[in-house]
Structure formats: structure tokens, C-alpha cells
Design a protein around this motif. Sequence first.
Motif: not given
Length: 518
Positions: A23-25, A30-34, A81-95, A199-204
Motif C-alpha cells: 500500500g501507500r506505506k 521505497l522512496c526512502v530506500l532510494m 557478500l559478507t554484508m548481504g549474509a549478515l543482513g539475513d541474520r541480524i535484520g536488513r533494516r538494522r543493517l 523515517l526508516a524505523p517507522a516506514l520500513i
Amino acid sequence: MTTNPTSKTLAASPPPSPSGRAGRKEWTALCVLMLPLLLVSMDVSVLYFAVPAINADLAPSSTQQLWIFDIYGFVLAGLLLTMGALGDRIGRRRLLLFGAAAFGAASLAAAYAQSAEMLIAARAVLGIGGATLMPSTMALVRSMFTDAGQRAKAIGIWSAVMTGGVALGSVLSGVLVEHFWWGSVFLVNLPAMLLLLALAPALIPESRSEAPGGFDLLSVPLSMAAVLPLVYGVKETAAEGVGTSYVIAVAVGLCFAALFVHRQRTTASPMVSPELFRGRGFGSGAALNLVAAFGMMGSAYFTTQYLQSVLGKSAIEAALWALLPSVLIGFAAPAATALVQRGVRRAHVVAGGFGTAAVGYGLLVPVGADSLWLVLAGCGVLAAGIVTVMSQLTDLALSAVPVGRAGSASSLLETGQEFGGALGMALLGSIGTAVYRTQLPSSAPDQARETLGGALALAHGEGGAALARAAREAFTSGMQVAALAGAVVLAGAAVVSARALRAPKGARGTARPATTAR
């Protein structure tokens, strides 16, 4: 949503809405991620016009100047490669938030660096931040947009922003350096990163794997030992020509790559799971995406030099002209997505994109020493074709993997793009350089035979105009032959993609299971 029902690796975050449609959120998110994606891609080229000012202020040695340029890209490629695997484990938003904070702090440090060593260190931290941001943004797009049609549109936007950012970075640096001091090219990162952190904590929504397993520490140095020598050797070959040290670097990288692959196949908790390659979608998508990066960066090696050294444009003029073909990028990905959603087979759309890019290279074959508009047209057609390919292949590859492994999959795609781009510059650059040297008169000085820039530096006094004219014509001849080679490679990729991406009848325009390609 395309998931593998037999996989134990599932996304932790719920779907965006009960209907599975964003939805809109999510579109606002996505705009924030860009924002970070745009800045990370811009930082690849943002120093192009700041070098004279940096040299005057910090007085770096020639070696330090090279590291100021290269350290960002090397660290970025080595840690993806390291950061992609790390994000899967600790959370992509956190990373993502960690990366945004590191990127902002490093930008501030780079802007006010008091020595070349400080600037190199800040650029290295920028590379670390960039390595966390790139796979995180792509993986979060995969987790937020579970509807196949919406995800395709979102990934198309992602691809366009990523490609356009590289072109925009050089122009922005020229404008900023002309009106402010060189550190301003880094300070522009701060507002965007602060906005992202706010904005990321509230939207993502947070997204991670529920059963990621352990983190294999040995895979980290193995991946870096594989990627860094490969990228270094290939890039330096493009810039300096074939040399013993560069060949050794590539050989060392390949050896460590073999060890890395062996480790992933035998360890209980691989950084890059071999399961990613069991379906047709991911493996073929990643391989063809590498070829697309080959085509994009291979052309950039020549066209940037053509605008400045052959046509005699200033740096800022060349950057502004080079930005013009990027206009087509904004239309290519949405058009490709619309075609697939209306029932055109994705294999045909990707093949058409490669064919379009091959036509773009074909337009560069007949260029002369004064063919500005033909070069711009060729670059525009080429860029439109490549972005079409990349947007569809990225969606295909990410659709073929479970959401819980989106970070690893994203980082592998982006590492392939880094290597493909370096390979395109090296191979097509070597072809062009070989033709350039054979076309120059045998009486030309050694410095002139090395590069066009070297020839123009000597073109003064009696006979200088003749040497400059001969060098420009020789460079144009090399560009023509390299463009022909690029057209052949991309035409071949069009044929391969039409066959490799074929899906069973009835698969058009629908989401497929994770083990098949649409």
C-alpha cells in the motif's frame, strides 16, 4: 509471492497487507530506500571533478591519489557478500540503519579531511557503509513487495536509480566543486542519511531469516580474498594494460574463489547457500546480469574519453552531455515491466533488451572524430536496453529465492555486477587500445602510443596538430572495433537469454515457484 515451500528459511516479517499487495506505506518506504541507493551509486563517480581541488589542498602522492579513487570501490566489492549474509541474520533494516550512520559519519570525516591518509580512511569507511546499504535496499524491496507485479515495478525503479546515480554523481561533483570547496561533494550525503535514519524505523518493516544458522567467519576472508584480487586485476588491466602483477592478482583471486565455493558447499552454515542455484531463475539471472554490467561499463570506458579527448569538451561539459542519454533509463524499466505483466514472456523481453543494447553498440561502430549526436544516441539506446535487462533479471533472480535469503542473493547479484563492469572495461578497453596502437604511425613517441591522453599532452609545437589528429582518429578506430565486439557479445546474450529463460507454457505473467524461471 514466490517462495520455496520446502525451504526452512523464511522471512520473519509479515506481508505488507492481508491481500499481499503493498500500500501507500510500502511505496513511501521505497522512496526512502532510494535515498541511500542513489548516494552509494553516486559516490562511485562523485570525485571525478574534485581531484584538482583535492590535489591542491591535500597534496597527495600519485599512489595516494589512486587509493583515494579506488579504495571505495574495492572495499564495497569485497564486503558485499559478507554484508548481504549478515543482513539475513541480524535484520536488513538494522543493517541498513547501521550502514546509514557509518556512511554519514564517514562523509563528514571525508569532507573535512586534513590529509590524504584521512581521506583514504574515510573513503574506506564509506565503502563499508555502501556494502551494507546496497544489498539491504534490494533485499528489503524483495520482502516488502510480495505481489509479483508490484515487486517488478519496485525493482525496475531500483535499477533505474542505481544506474542513473553513477551518471548523476559526476555532474553533481562538477557543479559543487565549481561553486563550493571539494568537501561539499561528501556533505550532500548527510541530509539524506539523516532523513533515512529518521523515517526508516517507522516506514520500513524489519526483515530477516527465521532460521539463518551460524555465521561462518572463515567465509569472510575467503570471499574478500576472492573478490578483491579479481576486481583489482581486471580494473588495472583496463587502465594500464596487461601486466604480470595484474595477471597474478586475477589468478590468486580465482584460486580463492574456488576455495570459497568449496567452503560454501561443505560448511553447515554457508555465507552463500548452494540452494540459491538449484532453480533456473537465480543462476541464469545472475550470470546474464553480469553480462549486462559488462556491456554498460565497457561502453563507458570509451564514451567518456571520446567526449573529452576527441571532441575537446571540458570535464563539466562532458558530464552534462553524458547525462542526456540517461533520460531513456527512466522509461525503459517501467516499459519492460508493463510488457511482462501484459503477457509477454520475460525471456523475450530480456532478449529484446539485450538486442536493443546491441543496436546501441552498433550505432557506435560508424562514429567519426566529430559524431557527438551519434554517440549520444548510441549511449541512450544502449542504456535503455541494459536497464531493461537488469530490471527483469533482478526481479527474476530475487523471485526465485526465499525471502529469508534475499540479502545473500542481492549481494551476489551486486558482486557479479561489479565484476562484470570491470571485465567489460578490461576486455573492450584492451581491444580498443590494441587497435589504437596499430593505427598510430610507427614514428609516434612511446608516450603517445600508450594512451590518447599521452598523445595530446605531447601535441604542441611543430607537428603537434598532426599527432593530435592521428591520435584522435586512432582512438576512434579502436572505439569502433570495441563497439563491434560489444555488439557481438550482447547479441549473443540475446540468443542465450531467449533460450535459457524459457518457461513452460502458461507461465507468462504469473508468479512461479522458487525453483522455476518465468
